[in-house]
Write a protein that holds these residues in place. Structure first.
Motif, mmCIF file in Angstrom:
data_model
loop_
_atom_site.group_PDB
_atom_site.id
_atom_site.type_symbol
_atom_site.label_atom_id
_atom_site.label_comp_id
_atom_site.label_asym_id
_atom_site.label_seq_id
_atom_site.Cartn_x
_atom_site.Cartn_y
_atom_site.Cartn_z
ATOM 1 N N LEU A 167 -7.288 -2.496 -0.608
ATOM 2 C CA LEU A 167 -5.959 -1.571 -0.669
ATOM 3 C C LEU A 167 -6.398 -0.182 -0.375
ATOM 4 C CD1 LEU A 167 -3.733 -3.114 -3.494
ATOM 5 C CD2 LEU A 167 -3.303 -3.279 -0.714
ATOM 6 N N SER A 171 -2.337 4.056 8.195
ATOM 7 C CA SER A 171 -1.587 3.258 7.415
ATOM 8 C C SER A 171 -0.293 3.953 6.706
ATOM 9 C CB SER A 171 -2.665 3.308 6.077
ATOM 10 O OG SER A 171 -2.818 4.764 5.513
ATOM 11 N N SER A 216 0.989 -1.310 -5.619
ATOM 12 C CA SER A 216 -0.251 -1.671 -5.364
ATOM 13 C C SER A 216 -1.437 -0.892 -6.006
ATOM 14 C CB SER A 216 -0.239 -1.085 -3.623
ATOM 15 O OG SER A 216 -0.684 0.363 -3.662
ATOM 16 N N ARG A 217 -1.135 0.099 -6.409
ATOM 17 C CA ARG A 217 -2.380 0.709 -7.517
ATOM 18 C C ARG A 217 -2.468 -0.070 -8.576
ATOM 19 N NH1 ARG A 217 -0.233 4.855 -4.038
ATOM 20 N NH2 ARG A 217 -1.865 6.058 -3.132
ATOM 21 N N PRO A 248 0.736 -1.380 0.051
ATOM 22 C CA PRO A 248 -0.049 0.031 -0.133
ATOM 23 C C PRO A 248 0.712 1.286 0.071
ATOM 24 C CG PRO A 248 -0.963 -1.536 1.500
ATOM 25 C CD PRO A 248 0.446 -2.198 1.179
ATOM 26 N N PHE A 253 -7.592 0.318 3.162
ATOM 27 C CA PHE A 253 -6.562 0.407 4.057
ATOM 28 C C PHE A 253 -5.731 1.880 4.115
ATOM 29 C CE2 PHE A 253 -1.888 0.205 4.935
ATOM 30 C CZ PHE A 253 -1.688 -0.457 6.085
ATOM 31 N N GLU A 254 -5.581 2.348 2.992
ATOM 32 C CA GLU A 254 -4.771 3.450 2.679
ATOM 33 C C GLU A 254 -5.504 4.622 3.491
ATOM 34 O OE1 GLU A 254 -3.611 4.105 -1.402
ATOM 35 O OE2 GLU A 254 -2.348 2.400 -1.634
ATOM 36 N N VAL A 314 2.980 1.312 6.935
ATOM 37 C CA VAL A 314 3.841 0.969 5.694
ATOM 38 C C VAL A 314 5.220 1.418 5.883
ATOM 39 C CG1 VAL A 314 4.125 1.561 3.078
ATOM 40 C CG2 VAL A 314 1.868 1.205 4.123
ATOM 41 N N GLY A 346 -4.060 -3.124 -7.650
ATOM 42 C CA GLY A 346 -5.288 -3.094 -7.582
ATOM 43 C C GLY A 346 -6.176 -2.945 -8.644
#
Length: 202
Positions: free
Chosen positions: A161, A170, A147-148, A142, A164-165, A174, A151
């Protein structure tokens, strides 16, 4: 740490600092420009469609770069609703791609320019930093571009995700993970750098 070079090797400090600042600026500009071209006005509204490093540097992230050896720039604000699934993927990928292109240009220049000490130092530094930025940002955790991208490829995971962000801690979680995993991440990055240098014959 980078800051220690200020007294022990000022020339190296200046070269590395400038390479970092410019490479981070290009990385964030690539995100902003791609989003802008794909129809999301958000980055332009926040003044991010520019190569001016001042628009992209984060005070805390810059301080961490100086004292801890790793840091971050200000994330480019985008609206996924204006981009769609694949637009979001391309915006996320644009930053690492820009770093890969810079590293490739440096590799070409290493082959064609006279091999003076200053030329080798600058080009190897810029190439190394951009390999690190590209590889690191492609890690699928994340807050990183990887991660994007993941995603966008797997929408249910992308929603998790994003949730979570959105949590208040978060970022700290991370950053803590990156700090604890800095040694294996560093070894992987060194391996990638060595592979790139081997490919270009340096």
């Amino acid at each position: 740490m980078l800051l220690s070079l200020l007294t022990s090797n000022p020339t190296a400090f200046i070269i590395i600092a400038l390479a970092l600042v410019l490479s981070l600026a290009v990385h964030e500009f690539a995100h902003a420009y791609t989003a802008d071209r794909l129809g999301d006005p958000t980055p332009r509204r926040y003044g991010r469609v520019t190569l001016n490093p001042v628009a992209h540097l984060d005070p805390v992230g810059t301080l961490l770069l100086l004292v801890a050896g790793f840091g971050f720039a200000k994330p480019v604000p985008v609206n996924p609703g204006n981009l769609g699934r694949w637009g979001t993927l391309w915006v996320a990928a644009a930053g690492p791609i820009s770093n890969i292109l810079i590293a490739f240009v440096c590799a070409v220049l290493l082959k064609v320019l006279p091999p003076t000490t200053i030329t080798l130092t600058i080009l190897l530094t810029v190439m190394g930093i951009n390999v690190v930025l590209a590889f690191f940002n492609l890690i699928p955790i994340p807050l990183l571009d990887g991660s994007r991208i993941l995603g966008a490829l797997v929408p249910p995971l992308g929603r998790s995700l994003a949730q979570f962000e959105a949590q208040p801690f978060s970022f700290l979680i991370v950053m803590g993970f990156i700090f604890l995993a800095r040694d294996p991440i560093g070894r992987m990055i060194q391996s990638v750098q060595g592979w790139v240098l081997g490919v270009v014959g340096v």
